[in-house]
Design a protein around this motif. Structure first.
Motif, PDB file in Angstrom:
ATOM      1  N   PRO A  91       0.801  -1.231   0.000  1.00 47.20           N
ATOM      2  CA  PRO A  91       0.000   0.000   0.000  1.00 47.20           C
ATOM      3  C   PRO A  91       0.830   1.276   0.000  1.00 47.20           C
ATOM      4  O   PRO A  91       1.329   1.701   1.026  1.00 47.20           O
ATOM      5  N   SER A 138      -2.516   4.065  -1.562  1.00 50.60           N
ATOM      6  CA  SER A 138      -3.473   4.212  -0.464  1.00 50.60           C
ATOM      7  C   SER A 138      -2.856   4.970   0.702  1.00 50.60           C
ATOM      8  O   SER A 138      -3.534   5.767   1.363  1.00 50.60           O
ATOM      9  N   LEU A 195      -3.131   8.591  -0.397  1.00 46.82           N
ATOM     10  CA  LEU A 195      -4.499   9.108  -0.530  1.00 46.82           C
ATOM     11  C   LEU A 195      -5.281   9.024   0.766  1.00 46.82           C
ATOM     12  O   LEU A 195      -6.019   9.955   1.113  1.00 46.82           O
ATOM     13  N   GLU A 196      -5.162   7.911   1.482  1.00 45.32           N
ATOM     14  CA  GLU A 196      -5.961   7.711   2.690  1.00 45.32           C
ATOM     15  C   GLU A 196      -5.132   7.837   3.966  1.00 45.32           C
ATOM     16  O   GLU A 196      -5.453   8.640   4.834  1.00 45.32           O
ATOM     17  N   GLY A 197      -4.075   7.056   4.081  1.00 41.14           N
ATOM     18  CA  GLY A 197      -3.311   7.029   5.325  1.00 41.14           C
ATOM     19  C   GLY A 197      -2.735   8.372   5.712  1.00 41.14           C
ATOM     20  O   GLY A 197      -2.739   8.751   6.878  1.00 41.14           O
ATOM     21  N   LEU A 198      -2.223   9.101   4.728  1.00 39.64           N
ATOM     22  CA  LEU A 198      -1.610  10.402   4.999  1.00 39.64           C
ATOM     23  C   LEU A 198      -2.532  11.557   4.596  1.00 39.64           C
ATOM     24  O   LEU A 198      -2.066  12.683   4.388  1.00 39.64           O
ATOM     25  N   ALA A 199      -3.832  11.308   4.523  1.00 44.45           N
ATOM     26  CA  ALA A 199      -4.768  12.371   4.128  1.00 44.45           C
ATOM     27  C   ALA A 199      -4.575  13.591   5.032  1.00 44.45           C
ATOM     28  O   ALA A 199      -4.484  13.464   6.249  1.00 44.45           O
ATOM     29  N   GLY A 200      -4.485  14.750   4.440  1.00 47.41           N
ATOM     30  CA  GLY A 200      -4.314  15.984   5.199  1.00 47.41           C
ATOM     31  C   GLY A 200      -2.862  16.397   5.364  1.00 47.41           C
ATOM     32  O   GLY A 200      -2.570  17.555   5.612  1.00 47.41           O
ATOM     33  N   ALA A 201      -1.942  15.450   5.227  1.00 49.18           N
ATOM     34  CA  ALA A 201      -0.512  15.779   5.292  1.00 49.18           C
ATOM     35  C   ALA A 201      -0.048  16.221   3.910  1.00 49.18           C
ATOM     36  O   ALA A 201      -0.592  15.782   2.902  1.00 49.18           O
ATOM     37  N   GLN A 202       0.925  17.113   3.878  1.00 48.01           N
ATOM     38  CA  GLN A 202       1.495  17.539   2.602  1.00 48.01           C
ATOM     39  C   GLN A 202       2.824  16.831   2.404  1.00 48.01           C
ATOM     40  O   GLN A 202       3.770  17.057   3.162  1.00 48.01           O
ATOM     41  N   TYR A 253     -10.201  18.799   0.059  1.00 44.83           N
ATOM     42  CA  TYR A 253     -11.132  17.787   0.561  1.00 44.83           C
ATOM     43  C   TYR A 253     -12.573  18.287   0.615  1.00 44.83           C
ATOM     44  O   TYR A 253     -13.452  17.578   1.101  1.00 44.83           O
ATOM     45  N   PRO A 304       0.546   6.021   9.294  1.00 42.04           N
ATOM     46  CA  PRO A 304      -0.626   5.228   8.886  1.00 42.04           C
ATOM     47  C   PRO A 304      -0.450   3.734   9.084  1.00 42.04           C
ATOM     48  O   PRO A 304       0.159   3.055   8.288  1.00 42.04           O
ATOM     49  N   SER A 361      -4.949   2.685   9.079  1.00 43.40           N
ATOM     50  CA  SER A 361      -5.416   2.843   7.696  1.00 43.40           C
ATOM     51  C   SER A 361      -4.785   1.799   6.784  1.00 43.40           C
ATOM     52  O   SER A 361      -5.425   1.294   5.867  1.00 43.40           O
ATOM     53  N   GLN A 405      -1.956  14.598  13.344  1.00 37.25           N
ATOM     54  CA  GLN A 405      -2.108  14.149  11.954  1.00 37.25           C
ATOM     55  C   GLN A 405      -3.018  12.928  11.845  1.00 37.25           C
ATOM     56  O   GLN A 405      -3.820  12.820  10.915  1.00 37.25           O
ATOM     57  N   LEU A 427      -6.503  14.024  12.131  1.00 35.14           N
ATOM     58  CA  LEU A 427      -6.889  14.716  10.897  1.00 35.14           C
ATOM     59  C   LEU A 427      -7.228  13.724   9.784  1.00 35.14           C
ATOM     60  O   LEU A 427      -8.251  13.866   9.093  1.00 35.14           O
ATOM     61  N   ILE A 484     -10.864  13.230   7.911  1.00 29.87           N
ATOM     62  CA  ILE A 484     -11.048  13.284   6.455  1.00 29.87           C
ATOM     63  C   ILE A 484     -11.705  11.992   5.960  1.00 29.87           C
ATOM     64  O   ILE A 484     -12.595  12.025   5.103  1.00 29.87           O
TER      65      ILE A 484
END
Lengths: 349, 349
Positions: A160, A163, A166-173, B33, B160, B163, B332, B335, B339
């Protein structure tokens, strides 16, 4: 229970691995994910496209493949010579694209994915060509059509990675990433670090099926470049061309360089790198041999394993290590993508 | 744009880190988002629960905290002395639970989470207590209520892991896992591997805030046991008690053992392990020092970093390495969970 009508284009190693998972995980999908997958069509380049309204039996398909028989020997099917014609005539909820990777013009995968998205089908794809050459364009087409395009298996097989972004690190840049994205070169470099010679290891890798008869795509870094382009699109939202990636393969790496690195406590790896100098700056991409200190999470990743380290604004370093190829390993990525699509559709159903 | 009315119980290091992300990522959440988060209530143990219909300004809340002022100094609020009373009177779409971990009876987090789920609120929690002592029971309550309970930050902060199991590895069956789940002990063991003495390193870790004044929970393995219980619930769907986990801390690890391991090319780590002997067999859980060969992906994980290796039926080994603590690192995880919930609600809105 949610039923998904699935079309599979490409029935080679990856496609067969995926069908094997559809067979072995049928009960799990029903019980844990409340999901009934009906495989309605399958195609390959040699035999064309077969369709059966009530669904095709994974067991029977795999038996045909094992016996090297034509798909058209499946009983009670409709048949089209051209997969695209069959797909357009029969549709479905989700297309699984698993034809061979072509880094020149990405065909036939590109046409398959475009057609499916245009038909309003979700797409899951293990094919690196379309993702590398037109990832953002295809994601945009999916958005316009209100469907999903998921690409987990295009980078590090089913490990993964997509994923995670897109999902696990959602919100992180994600500010930068570095990865070991090609198993063949990592296998060769690992064996060289154990004292063996490039030619000998390459020959062994070829005889074991890890490396192609023409190893250029791997050892010159073109495969890692393709994955770097996919990550540029998925992680950074940028379209890069192959020529935008500073590329160097491993054919010039000598036993002396590896010994020198070892003496300094380092390991030479073929590292793909994407990073911005600053928030507005251009995205810099490279693939090339790097001597990594032992403290680097990528330094200990040996053999055919792959890995990526993400550097983000909230988590300084997150590393994912796992297989980068394999029949079931790649099928797993398609399976996870299929489940993700089914889940997102749950509320509508 | 989807609006989420958010209630935050617990405004210490983790709660403040999360609010800091809500402030700094407000635009990102809206643009990427399509999500507008309205923080309507905040509570801590000392000042009780404050609520403002139009939302609380993260900036102003953080200023109060920085100046060590009471939450009740926030203008134009309604106030309840008991957080539970405030929550039940005002509700919201999502509860973020960030009160302190209590591994005896999991309070007050347990009551907060039960109340929120019973009110039909989704819950995101960074609190290890309720997840460790009643994870499955709370997940079942969430299911009955038709809401989600997400727990990313309870294991390895925002790295993550949850997730990865729920989304990234969807469809794969995890057969076993091994992890370095406690940063303090890994920091101490890493320093000992560099030749230093346990007492000296522990004192240093305490002075730097990595270790508590009473380090028992870390060095005796109780914190790692709590995370092992959470993983037993989330990954294997099983409720284990602390006494089900064979536990050994690091206080008995000697410099001589570490030197002996090093001479064999190994590294001693405090390893949490969960595995089934076979598909129907019991789940075996342990936390204890193990000498890992250099080829093990966990062997090179040093300092305060954490890591988990998942062994699955389709991917033989997937390892995730990342921070296991920290203000923004833990925020994080909350967050990403927020999301995920917003995304799953998109279709209904």
């Amino acid at each position: 229970m949610k039923q998904i009508r699935l079309s599979l284009l490409g029935f080679g190693v990856v496609g067969q691995g995926f069908v094997e998972l559809l067979r072995s995980k049928r009960e799990l999908l029903q019980q844990k994910y409340d999901l009934d997958v009906l495989l309605v069509s399958v195609a390959n380049g040699r035999h064309g496209f077969i369709y059966r309204e009530e669904g095709l039996d994974p067991e029977l398909l795999l038996r045909l493949a094992a016996q090297r028989k034509a798909l058209t020997e499946y009983p009670d099917i409709r048949h089209w010579a051209r997969p695209l014609d069959g797909l357009e005539a029969t549709g479905g909820d989700v297309l699984a694209e698993a034809t061979g990777t072509n880094l020149q013009d990405a065909e036939p995968g590109m046409s398959h994915i475009r057609a499916a998205l245009s038909l309003g089908m979700h797409v899951i794809s293990a094919n690196k060509g379309p993702a590398a050459l037109a990832g953002l364009e295809l994601l945009e087409l999916a958005r316009e059509q209100g469907v999903q395009l998921r690409l987990e298996s295009t980078v590090m097989a089913g490990t993964p990675v997509v994923s995670t972004v897109l999902e696990g690190l959602a919100g992180a840049q994600v500010q930068a990433l570095r990865g070991i994205l090609n198993g063949t070169t990592n296998y060769i470099l690992s064996a060289m670090a154990a004292g063996r010679e490039y030619r000998e290891v390459l020959a062994e890798a070829q005889s074991q099926g890890y490396a192609e008869a023409d190893p250029t795509a791997d050892v010159e870094g073109y495969d890692a470049v393709a994955k770097t382009l996919i990550l540029a699109a998925l992680v950074f939202g940028e379209t890069l061309k192959p020529s935008d990636v500073a590329r160097q393969g491993i054919t010039g790496v000598t036993q002396a360089q590896i010994a020198q690195a070892a003496a300094e406590g380092k390991r030479i790896k073929l590292v793909a790198s994407l990073q911005r100098e600053n928030e507005q700056g251009p995205l810099r991409a490279s693939v090339g041999p790097m001597a990594l200190p032992a403290s680097d999470a990528l330094a200990g990743v040996d053999g055919a394993m792959n890995a990526i380290t993400f550097q983000t604004d909230t988590l300084p370093a997150v590393t994912v290590i796992g297989p980068g190829a394999g029949r079931l390993e790649t099928g797993q990525g398609l399976l996870a993508d299929l489940i993700a699509i089914a889940r997102s559709q749950r509320v509508e159903s």
